[in-house]
Design an enzyme around this catalytic site. Structure first.
Site, mmCIF file in Angstrom:
data_model
loop_
_atom_site.group_PDB
_atom_site.id
_atom_site.type_symbol
_atom_site.label_atom_id
_atom_site.label_comp_id
_atom_site.label_asym_id
_atom_site.label_seq_id
_atom_site.Cartn_x
_atom_site.Cartn_y
_atom_site.Cartn_z
ATOM 1 N N HIS A 153 41.942 34.327 32.414
ATOM 2 C CA HIS A 153 41.527 34.121 33.801
ATOM 3 C C HIS A 153 42.078 35.259 34.639
ATOM 4 O O HIS A 153 43.288 35.502 34.668
ATOM 5 C CB HIS A 153 42.030 32.785 34.329
ATOM 6 C CG HIS A 153 41.412 32.437 35.648
ATOM 7 N ND1 HIS A 153 42.047 31.686 36.606
ATOM 8 C CD2 HIS A 153 40.203 32.764 36.185
ATOM 9 C CE1 HIS A 153 41.259 31.549 37.656
ATOM 10 N NE2 HIS A 153 40.135 32.202 37.423
ATOM 11 N N ASP A 154 41.194 35.957 35.337
ATOM 12 C CA ASP A 154 41.597 37.162 36.060
ATOM 13 C C ASP A 154 42.699 36.890 37.078
ATOM 14 O O ASP A 154 43.559 37.753 37.309
ATOM 15 C CB ASP A 154 40.394 37.835 36.720
ATOM 16 C CG ASP A 154 39.515 36.893 37.547
ATOM 17 O OD1 ASP A 154 39.935 35.753 37.821
ATOM 18 O OD2 ASP A 154 38.397 37.315 37.911
ATOM 19 N N GLY A 203 36.840 32.316 35.898
ATOM 20 C CA GLY A 203 37.139 31.070 35.198
ATOM 21 C C GLY A 203 35.933 30.186 34.988
ATOM 22 O O GLY A 203 34.811 30.503 35.372
#
Length: 491
Positions: free
Chosen positions: A239-240, A81
């Site tokens: 965002h992971d 992020g």
């Protein structure tokens, strides 16, 4: 018979990236990693950058390798992020994106509070206030390099920037935008109040789009260059953490999860953000996820501590695998020394083992003098921090969770999983390891209609993966040690 669907997921971490082909046969998802590459930041004259053109080159390599086995229907990209690139009026990148660990945000949080109070900023954005957040990075540009900001026409977060390179579309996907501290969490739009308070240009922020939106097709010139068939570009949860959230293998509407990687993120999924005095005091963040849901979670430094220790030992000529480090930690004496994982001195890169030893000296504890003792100190301290964060979340929400879903690469450490079960006094359900990639793939399949709902996607992931259960074994002893950890780390 259901026709197989092939999609291509790119997952970028803070130190490496990979391209994974996901094949869905109507019942389970099969993954094949086709390309893996390093993601090394580059220090130039005192500034730490991401080598974004090299990363795009690796995306090209991944797409070429994936195509060798047949065409893929879509591409999705997730990253860390807060970081971003700036485009000029012609759509050209002004400079390489700066790394969130760069020193440029030093003092920016305090500078921001001279214009907007902490309470108002949190009350609007619902974001955990951290110096790395996009808002403070932009403020540093305005204060230190205003000429760069003056030339900027468009800001794109890292996954959005890579999507732009692929398709030419300038959009801001909801989940990655929600990490910025510039989004109104309740209204789900850019906050004019926050931007105006800090005299930042709202006009450079692109249109917000829901997670899972198809933003276009692969650029025709790119397809010709690489010999690719046309494919859709899907703005998955950029965002992971939110891609990983989509892969939590549960059918329960209320659940507690811990995404364990370079960063650890502990939280739950809610219909709407929770922003109140208790969440502000605990500095808990609200992020946007698939379907407009809110992830109520705590950011905690995670395996970065062990990764950075390992890099230091490699520099000293001692090349330990993560498995070897776990065995050394397992053999070390328990509960000798503790650290607070989120202490400021542990954020930058550098000699992490020495910083840990210095923390222990300063707090009057035994100094861990072996590799195993250092790693054990980190693991036990992380487990204690997870317990503290879980208590904070449960206090804010007025409920308790008997189980904790652990996902991500960190669950490969069985020692850390068991410590977490003991420290939190909860059953830990560990898996999947590849949660971020699976979530990325599932969100592409949802976007294209191959899967009907997020609940169905989670059922499919549960059927596709092995989940390991850890029950608390020494919860009473860990609770005693937790009180000591609190005393030491509150100094």
């Amino acid at each position: 018979m259901t026709e197989e669907k092939r999609v291509l997921a790119f997952d970028f971490g803070a130190s490496s990236g990979r391209a994974v082909v996901g094949t869905f046969d109507g019942r389970t998802i099969h993954m094949e990693e086709v390309h893996r590459f390093a993601n090394d930041p580059v220090m130039v004259r005192g500034t730490m950058y991401w080598d974004v053109l090299r990363l795009f080159h690796e995306i090209k390599q991944g797409m070429t390798k994936a195509h060798l086995a047949g065409p893929f229907a879509s591409v999705g990209i997730d990253t860390w992020g807060v970081d971003f690139g700036l485009l000029d009026e012609r759509g050209n990148l002004l400079e390489n994106p700066v790394h969130y660990r760069d020193a440029r945000t030093a003092g920016m949080v305090e500078a921001a509070f001279r214009h907007i109070s902490r309470q108002e900023l949190y009350g609007i954005t619902g974001n955990q206030i951290m110096p790395i957040n996009t808002l403070f990075q932009l403020l540093s540009l305005k204060e230190q390099r205003p000429e760069v900001l003056a030339r900027a026409k468009t800001l794109l977060f890292m996954p959005d920037l890579l999507n732009y390179f692929l398709s030419g579309a300038c959009r801001a996907e909801y989940s990655i935008a929600s990490t910025s501290q510039m989004l109104d969490a309740r209204k789900k739009c850019w906050s004019g109040r926050v931007l105006a308070a800090l005299f930042l240009p709202e006009g450079i922020l692109p249109e917000l789009i829901p997670t899972g939106t198809c933003i276009g097709q692969l650029d025709a010139a790119l397809c010709e260059e690489l010999g690719l068939a046309p494919a859709s570009v899907i703005a998955v949860a950029g965002h992971d953490t939110q891609s990983a959230m989509a892969a939590v293998p549960t059918e329960e509407p209320d659940f507690l999860f811990l995404s364990c990687g370079t960063w650890s993120l502990l939280g739950t999924e809610l219909p709407e953000p929770v922003i109140n005095e208790a969440s502000e005091q605990a500095n808990i963040t609200n992020e946007g996820g698939y379907g407009g849901k809110a992830s109520f979670l705590k950011n905690i430094i995670g395996l970065w501590l062990i990764q950075e220790c390992r890099r230091q030992w490699q520099r000293e000529g001692r090349d330990y695998s993560f498995g070897e480090l776990e065995q050394l930690a397992k053999a070390a004496e328990p509960f000798q020394s503790f650290i607070h994982p989120d202490a400021p001195e542990f954020v930058p890169s550098g000699n992490m083992p020495e910083r840990i030893r210095e923390y222990c000296r300063r707090t009057g504890q035994p100094v861990p003098d072996s590799v195993g003792a250092v790693v054990r100190c980190i693991d036990e301290s992380l487990a204690m921090r997870y317990h503290q964060a879980a208590l904070e979340l449960e206090t804010c929400l007025g409920r308790t969770y008997p189980r904790l879903h652990m996902i991500g690469g960190g669950i490969q450490s069985r020692l850390l999983c068991q410590m977490t079960a003991d420290a939190c006094a909860k059953t830990v359900l560990a898996g999947p390891v590849e949660a971020t990639v699976l979530g990325n793939i599932a969100l592409q399949l949802l976007s294209t209609g191959a899967i009907g709902s997020l609940r169905e996607a989670r059922q499919i992931i549960k059927a596709s993966e092995d989940i390991r259960t850890y029950e608390p074994q020494q919860a009473e002893r860990w609770q005693q040690e937790y009180h000591r950890w609190e005393e030491i780390t509150s100094c």
